[in-house]
Design an enzyme around this catalytic site. Structure first.
Site, PDB file in Angstrom:
ATOM      1  N   ASP A  78       0.818  -1.210   0.000  1.00  0.00           N
ATOM      2  CA  ASP A  78       0.000   0.000   0.000  1.00  0.00           C
ATOM      3  C   ASP A  78       0.854   1.263   0.000  1.00  0.00           C
ATOM      4  O   ASP A  78       0.482   2.274  -0.603  1.00  0.00           O
ATOM      5  CB  ASP A  78      -0.923   0.009   1.224  1.00  0.00           C
ATOM      6  CG  ASP A  78      -2.162  -0.837   0.988  1.00  0.00           C
ATOM      7  OD1 ASP A  78      -2.097  -1.764   0.163  1.00  0.00           O
ATOM      8  OD2 ASP A  78      -3.196  -0.573   1.628  1.00  0.00           O
ATOM      9  N   ASP A 120      -1.722  -5.515   4.174  1.00  0.00           N
ATOM     10  CA  ASP A 120      -3.067  -5.021   4.403  1.00  0.00           C
ATOM     11  C   ASP A 120      -4.196  -5.894   3.869  1.00  0.00           C
ATOM     12  O   ASP A 120      -5.175  -6.128   4.557  1.00  0.00           O
ATOM     13  CB  ASP A 120      -3.214  -3.627   3.786  1.00  0.00           C
ATOM     14  CG  ASP A 120      -2.258  -2.624   4.393  1.00  0.00           C
ATOM     15  OD1 ASP A 120      -1.120  -3.023   4.693  1.00  0.00           O
ATOM     16  OD2 ASP A 120      -2.631  -1.470   4.556  1.00  0.00           O
ATOM     17  N   LYS A 121      -4.112  -6.346   2.626  1.00  0.00           N
ATOM     18  CA  LYS A 121      -5.242  -7.024   2.008  1.00  0.00           C
ATOM     19  C   LYS A 121      -5.098  -8.527   1.989  1.00  0.00           C
ATOM     20  O   LYS A 121      -6.096  -9.235   1.865  1.00  0.00           O
ATOM     21  CB  LYS A 121      -5.454  -6.520   0.562  1.00  0.00           C
ATOM     22  CG  LYS A 121      -5.542  -5.010   0.435  1.00  0.00           C
ATOM     23  CD  LYS A 121      -6.525  -4.406   1.411  1.00  0.00           C
ATOM     24  CE  LYS A 121      -6.388  -2.908   1.531  1.00  0.00           C
ATOM     25  NZ  LYS A 121      -5.073  -2.441   1.937  1.00  0.00           N
ATOM     26  N   CYS A 191       4.739  -2.249   8.418  1.00  0.00           N
ATOM     27  CA  CYS A 191       5.131  -0.964   9.021  1.00  0.00           C
ATOM     28  C   CYS A 191       4.813  -0.907  10.516  1.00  0.00           C
ATOM     29  O   CYS A 191       3.791  -1.395  10.964  1.00  0.00           O
ATOM     30  CB  CYS A 191       4.468   0.188   8.279  1.00  0.00           C
ATOM     31  SG  CYS A 191       4.991   0.310   6.561  1.00  0.00           S
ATOM     32  N   GLU A 442      -6.799   4.634  -0.515  1.00  0.00           N
ATOM     33  CA  GLU A 442      -6.401   5.232   0.758  1.00  0.00           C
ATOM     34  C   GLU A 442      -5.899   6.653   0.526  1.00  0.00           C
ATOM     35  O   GLU A 442      -5.312   6.954  -0.512  1.00  0.00           O
ATOM     36  CB  GLU A 442      -5.295   4.405   1.418  1.00  0.00           C
ATOM     37  CG  GLU A 442      -5.778   3.060   1.916  1.00  0.00           C
ATOM     38  CD  GLU A 442      -4.702   2.278   2.630  1.00  0.00           C
ATOM     39  OE1 GLU A 442      -5.054   1.354   3.367  1.00  0.00           O
ATOM     40  OE2 GLU A 442      -3.507   2.588   2.451  1.00  0.00           O
ATOM     41  N   SER A 468      -5.285   5.169   5.027  1.00  0.00           N
ATOM     42  CA  SER A 468      -4.251   4.261   5.510  1.00  0.00           C
ATOM     43  C   SER A 468      -4.340   4.171   7.017  1.00  0.00           C
ATOM     44  O   SER A 468      -4.780   5.115   7.688  1.00  0.00           O
ATOM     45  CB  SER A 468      -2.873   4.799   5.105  1.00  0.00           C
ATOM     46  OG  SER A 468      -1.852   4.184   5.849  1.00  0.00           O
TER      47      SER A 468
END
Length: 551
Positions: A78, A120-121, A191, A442, A468
């Site tokens: 992302d 994330d996904k 992150c 995002e 985000s």
């Protein structure tokens, strides 16, 4: 075993011939076949170490008597996709991941699965696939990044994003920006703050689908390799006991995850992913349920971007289980839910004490009596919108100001960078929803620019897109219905007054109703020329309030 339908008996000799072509021995063929879904690639920092995690899972499966077989899942970074067309392809991969994993697992008859995601996904995508497939499954993530350090202070990805805004405002030099660039993200891993990837990995623990430490043990720690070996061994135990994902991801377990979400102060993206996962489990989670849980769940953690502590410190303080132990003191969890440990939630968290009351507040002394996420409704978002309440400055919990309207993220970013946004404004970014984007981009760059330029205590931003997990400030996303679906956000005019009241869960466009009726009567949503997967996605996707699931 499920795989016996592919490998047992004379009629399956052709299948066995192909297993031999893979170099499998008869001993391997006769054992349970365990699929290891590897999200490894060389473009996502959170995934560059997953090859080592996968090797450790393979060893664990083999030590426990299974035959490990690896196949891939895709993942988008992302951060790298942020701020350009690439971000349209982030959320949409969640469903590609679920679909392709389902296809691979069903085609090859695996007896059990170990999912190795990180970002994330692909975490929610693989949880969705696990629910569909319903064979014994364990999750083990690649782990979080360590925090960076600049001028003696810890930093995370949001630090470099906001540093760009500081540079554009003349607050820091190009040399200092370069230092942020080189030191903010010092290791592999997802992150280092409570952004979406770490939120979902922590919630995987809360759901009962990951072992203790799945969400918090840093990517570069050897304990992460040990965890992966244990995951490989544990899936064989689940296979023996026939404990399956839908035995674990029950309605009660999903409510536990929502509760932990509120206590941790997770990313607002969890309000897209948990409903989508629940949908695959045959359970409904709507935004009203989320608000009810938020109302009774204290916020115990202020991890970056909401505060100055990081996932590595949450791990040192006792991790997700320690947070759950605090919540259990007030009876906020269902402790009878079974988990991938083979034990209940109550058994898992029994001796997991809170080792740092600054990182995890005791239940008697929370950051707030309500959860980290709030759902706002009103004429502007009758179906709901979402804000990370724990990351909003106190001065911005209630805000009213004139709308500054933009038809896409790029236009808003240009105006912010040019100094055209004034204190008190409410930035409106529309046509960035699931259908309108498409892909619900995002908005980290504009939100970070607002904070970096010193406008965070006076400017709000609302969008039918999303944010985000690194976003902080008065940023309200998931406005539903979105502009492309005929939502009221599509007729907001420059200068209209917008009222945001987070404590009262309200968001309103303060324009007389007769004028709104006239605007809506004459409103035709804009349509974009689309091709390929984005075209199909836009035609099938639901609104953000229901998790952007595909119909």
């Amino acid at each position: 075993m499920k795989s016996d339908s592919l490998k047992a008996g004379a009629q399956n000799a052709p299948h066995r011939a192909l297993y031999h072509a893979l170099g499998m021995t008869e001993e391997e063929i006769n054992r349970p076949l365990v699929g290891i879904v590897s999200s490894y690639n060389e473009i996502v920092p959170g995934h560059m170490n997953i090859d080592k995690i996968v090797d450790a899972v393979r060893m664990g499966v083999a030590m426990a008597g299974g035959t490990p077989i690896v196949f891939p899942a895709i993942a988008v970074c992302d951060g790298i996709a942020m701020g350009h067309t690439g971000m349209k392809y982030s959320l949409v991969t969640r469903d590609l991941i679920a679909d392709s994993t389902e296809a691979m697992a069903m085609a090859h008859g695996f007896d059990a699965l170990v999912m190795v995601p990180n970002c994330d996904k692909n975490v929610p995508g693989l949880l969705m696939a696990a629910a569909r497939l319903n064979v014994p499954t364990v999750f083990v993530s690649g782990g979080p990044m360590l925090a960076g350090r600049i001028d003696g202070k810890k930093t995370s990805f949001s630090s470099i994003s906001e540093a760009v805004g500081e540079f554009n405002a003349g607050k820091i030099t190009e040399e200092k920006l370069r230092e942020y660039e080189c030191k903010t993200c010092p290791t592999c891993g997802s992150c280092s703050g409570m952004y979406t990837a770490n939120s979902m990995n922590c919630l995987t623990e809360a759901l009962g689908m990951g072992l203790k430490g799945n969400g918090t043990i840093p990517a570069v720690y050897s304990a992460r390799i040990e965890l992966a070996k244990h995951a490989g061994m544990k899936v064989m135990e689940l296979l023996e006991k026939n404990i399956r994902p839908r035995d674990i991801m029950t309605e009660e377990a999903l409510m536990n995850a929502l509760t932990v979400d509120m206590a941790l102060g997770c990313s607002t993206n969890s309000m897209l992913h948990l409903p989508a996962i629940a949908h695959e489990c045959g359970v409904e989670i709507n935004l009203d349920i989320a608000n009810k849980i938020s109302e009774k769940t204290p916020n115990l953690c202020h991890l970056a971007p909401a505060g100055r502590t990081y996932i590595e410190e949450l791990d040192e303080a006792g991790g997700v289980y320690a947070v759950m132990n605090e919540l259990d003191k007030k009876g906020l969890l269902n402790t009878d839910c079974i988990t991938v440990t083979g034990k209940t939630v109550g058994e898992n968290i029994k001796n997991c004490i809170n080792l740092n009351h600054e990182v995890i507040r005791p239940i008697e002394n929370p950051y707030s009596e309500t959860g980290g996420i709030a759902v706002l409704r009103g004429n502007l978002a009758p179906e709901g919108s979402v804000v990370k309440r724990s990351a909003v400055l106190p001065a911005m919990l209630v805000h009213e100001g004139p709308a500054r309207v933009f038809e896409c993220e790029e236009d808003a970013q240009a105006a912010i960078n040019a100094g055209k946004i004034n204190p008190g404004d409410v930035v409106v970014i529309r046509y960035e929803g699931p259908k309108g984007g498409p892909g619900m981009r995002e908005m980290l760059n504009p939100t970070s620019a607002i904070m970096g330029m010193g406008l965070g205590n006076s400017v709000a931003l609302i969008t039918d897109g999303r944010f985000s997990g690194a976003t902080r400030g008065a940023c309200v996303g998931h406005i539903t219905p979105e502009a492309a679906s005929g939502g009221l956000i599509g007729v907001v005019n420059e200068g209209d007054i917008i009222s945001i009241n987070i404590p009262e869960n309200k968001i309103e466009l303060k324009v007389p109703q007769d004028e709104l009726d006239e605007r809506m009567k004459n409103f035709t949503p804009k349509k974009k020329e689309l091709t390929g997967y984005l075209k199909r996605y836009a035609e099938m996707v639901s609104g953000g309030a229901s998790g952007a699931i595909l119909n």
